[in-house]
Design a protein around this motif. Structure first.
Motif, mmCIF file in Angstrom:
data_model
loop_
_atom_site.group_PDB
_atom_site.id
_atom_site.type_symbol
_atom_site.label_atom_id
_atom_site.label_comp_id
_atom_site.label_asym_id
_atom_site.label_seq_id
_atom_site.Cartn_x
_atom_site.Cartn_y
_atom_site.Cartn_z
ATOM 1 N N LEU A 161 39.920 56.154 38.669
ATOM 2 C CA LEU A 161 39.024 55.002 38.730
ATOM 3 C C LEU A 161 37.718 55.278 37.996
ATOM 4 C CD1 LEU A 161 39.639 53.749 42.378
ATOM 5 C CD2 LEU A 161 40.446 52.721 40.242
ATOM 6 N N TRP A 201 38.329 54.319 34.322
ATOM 7 C CA TRP A 201 38.255 52.877 34.070
ATOM 8 C C TRP A 201 36.813 52.390 34.110
ATOM 9 C CZ3 TRP A 201 42.870 50.543 37.326
ATOM 10 C CH2 TRP A 201 44.033 50.576 36.535
ATOM 11 N N PHE A 227 34.316 50.750 30.963
ATOM 12 C CA PHE A 227 33.611 49.469 30.997
ATOM 13 C C PHE A 227 32.117 49.667 30.759
ATOM 14 C CE2 PHE A 227 31.641 45.774 33.073
ATOM 15 C CZ PHE A 227 32.393 44.735 32.529
ATOM 16 N N LEU A 242 30.642 45.039 37.133
ATOM 17 C CA LEU A 242 31.715 46.003 37.327
ATOM 18 C C LEU A 242 31.845 46.217 38.826
ATOM 19 C CD1 LEU A 242 33.756 48.217 36.518
ATOM 20 C CD2 LEU A 242 31.808 49.801 36.356
ATOM 21 N N VAL A 266 33.781 48.132 41.775
ATOM 22 C CA VAL A 266 34.625 49.281 42.093
ATOM 23 C C VAL A 266 34.886 49.279 43.590
ATOM 24 C CG1 VAL A 266 34.887 51.776 41.935
ATOM 25 C CG2 VAL A 266 33.532 50.564 40.212
ATOM 26 N N LEU A 317 34.687 42.941 35.676
ATOM 27 C CA LEU A 317 35.910 43.708 35.840
ATOM 28 C C LEU A 317 35.977 44.261 37.253
ATOM 29 C CD1 LEU A 317 38.319 44.922 34.058
ATOM 30 C CD2 LEU A 317 36.967 47.038 34.081
ATOM 31 N N VAL A 324 37.974 47.136 39.468
ATOM 32 C CA VAL A 324 38.868 48.300 39.445
ATOM 33 C C VAL A 324 39.020 48.789 40.879
ATOM 34 C CG1 VAL A 324 38.325 48.943 37.070
ATOM 35 C CG2 VAL A 324 36.981 49.922 38.912
ATOM 36 N N CYS A 346 44.984 39.995 34.902
ATOM 37 C CA CYS A 346 45.356 41.384 35.174
ATOM 38 C C CYS A 346 45.489 42.148 33.864
ATOM 39 C CB CYS A 346 46.657 41.446 35.958
ATOM 40 S SG CYS A 346 47.130 43.141 36.404
ATOM 41 N N SER A 383 45.696 45.717 33.953
ATOM 42 C CA SER A 383 46.518 46.903 34.242
ATOM 43 C C SER A 383 46.946 46.877 35.702
ATOM 44 C CB SER A 383 45.730 48.198 33.999
ATOM 45 O OG SER A 383 45.165 48.241 32.711
ATOM 46 N N TYR A 422 44.689 48.709 40.146
ATOM 47 C CA TYR A 422 44.565 47.423 39.443
ATOM 48 C C TYR A 422 43.266 47.368 38.665
ATOM 49 C CZ TYR A 422 48.425 45.645 42.301
ATOM 50 O OH TYR A 422 49.645 45.458 42.896
ATOM 51 N N ARG A 423 43.357 46.731 37.505
ATOM 52 C CA ARG A 423 42.179 46.436 36.683
ATOM 53 C C ARG A 423 42.248 44.935 36.367
ATOM 54 N NH1 ARG A 423 40.856 47.986 30.888
ATOM 55 N NH2 ARG A 423 43.121 48.195 30.711
ATOM 56 N N GLU A 438 40.277 41.452 35.092
ATOM 57 C CA GLU A 438 39.160 40.914 34.307
ATOM 58 C C GLU A 438 38.861 39.490 34.760
ATOM 59 O OE1 GLU A 438 38.452 41.242 29.617
ATOM 60 O OE2 GLU A 438 40.018 39.799 30.154
#
Length: 271
Positions: A69, A72, A76, A152, A154, A182, A184, A228, A230, A267-268, A270
């Motif tokens: 993580l 990722w 970003f 972002l 997380v 995003l 993550v 999605c 990823s 999962y990533r 957007e």
């Protein structure tokens, strides 16, 4: 400085196991994450870490999850020099120190008030950094966060502890508030939830997982603005070659069991 006494229960107590896992990794001969601040912080806490249910194998898994993580998130941040980071359910994670973003990045660590207060006592202050003491699903906290930059978000080791309706409402509210961004995070499938009784750190903490996610379609249905990028099985992330031969063998065998490959997914998303 006297050690910090910590009294946490249920899902909040799992942060001690996670911290100890990263500390064990940092102290190992060949660390995966190498989080020296986690090891230092664990040494400043007055707690019987031997009772949290963490061993060398689960510590390696914790380190791999965090490292994946981090990658990722770092990608970003590299592409967006001005961004707002929402680190949800941050616990005693040292991610802001590991990634060390520039002052143009506004970073908010969000967790229950008692966890945030513990962070303030244990970790050094930083510029462009703040903590928010609240349940992440009490959405009023979002109104205090500036929404003039991409976000972002997380959420490591968090979503499965949330009530599903509250979790979906949280994701919707974030998408609606920020211009883009995003997510993550890691998630468990419904089958993964059924296996929680075998998760020793969760069992030792008396915690319960509630939200199982069986694939990207369930997440994309939360908001039409989600896409999605990823969905990566925990068995497919980089770094399994760093595990001991015994742990690699167990992972290989488990990955061949029907349903196990998607038990845990990164999962990533957007927006």
């Amino acid at each position: 400085m006297s050690p910090e006494k910590v009294h946490l229960t249920e899902e909040k107590a799992t942060l001690l196991a996670t911290l100890y896992g990263r500390a064990l990794d940092a102290r190992s001969p060949h660390p995966i994450l190498g989080d020296d601040l986690a090891a230092e912080t664990a040494g400043r806490i007055d707690h019987d870490f031997g009772g949290v249910g963490m061993n060398a194998g689960s510590a390696a898994a914790v380190a791999l999850r965090a490292r994946f993580l981090d990658g990722w998130a770092a990608g970003f941040l590299d592409a967006h020099p001005k961004v707002t980071v929402l680190h949800l359910g941050c616990g005693l994670d040292t991610r802001v120190h590991r990634l060390d973003p520039p002052d143009s990045v506004r970073w908010y660590d969000v967790d229950h008030p008692e966890v945030v207060e513990l962070r303030r006592r244990l970790f050094p202050e930083r510029r462009a950094y703040a903590t928010v003491g609240t349940s992440v699903t009490d959405l009023a906290w979002l109104e205090r966060i500036p929404a003039d930059a991409p976000a972002l978000v997380v959420a490591e080791g968090l979503l499965y502890y949330l009530d599903p309706d509250g979790g979906r409402a949280l994701l919707r509210a974030i998408v609606d508030r920020f211009p883009s961004g995003l997510f993550v995070f890691d998630a468990l499938s419904r089958f993964g939830l059924r296996l929680q009784r075998f998760n020793k750190p969760v069992r030792k903490a008396g915690a319960t997982m509630h939200w199982g996610i069986d694939g990207p379609a369930e997440l994309l249905a939360i908001h039409p603005g989600l896409r999605c990028l990823s969905a990566v099985s925990a068995f497919d992330i980089d770094g399994f070659d760093l595990l001991s031969p015994a742990h690699r063998a167990v992972a290989r065998i488990a990955s061949l069991v029907p349903g196990m490959r998607r038990t845990a997914t990164f999962y990533r998303l957007e927006f």
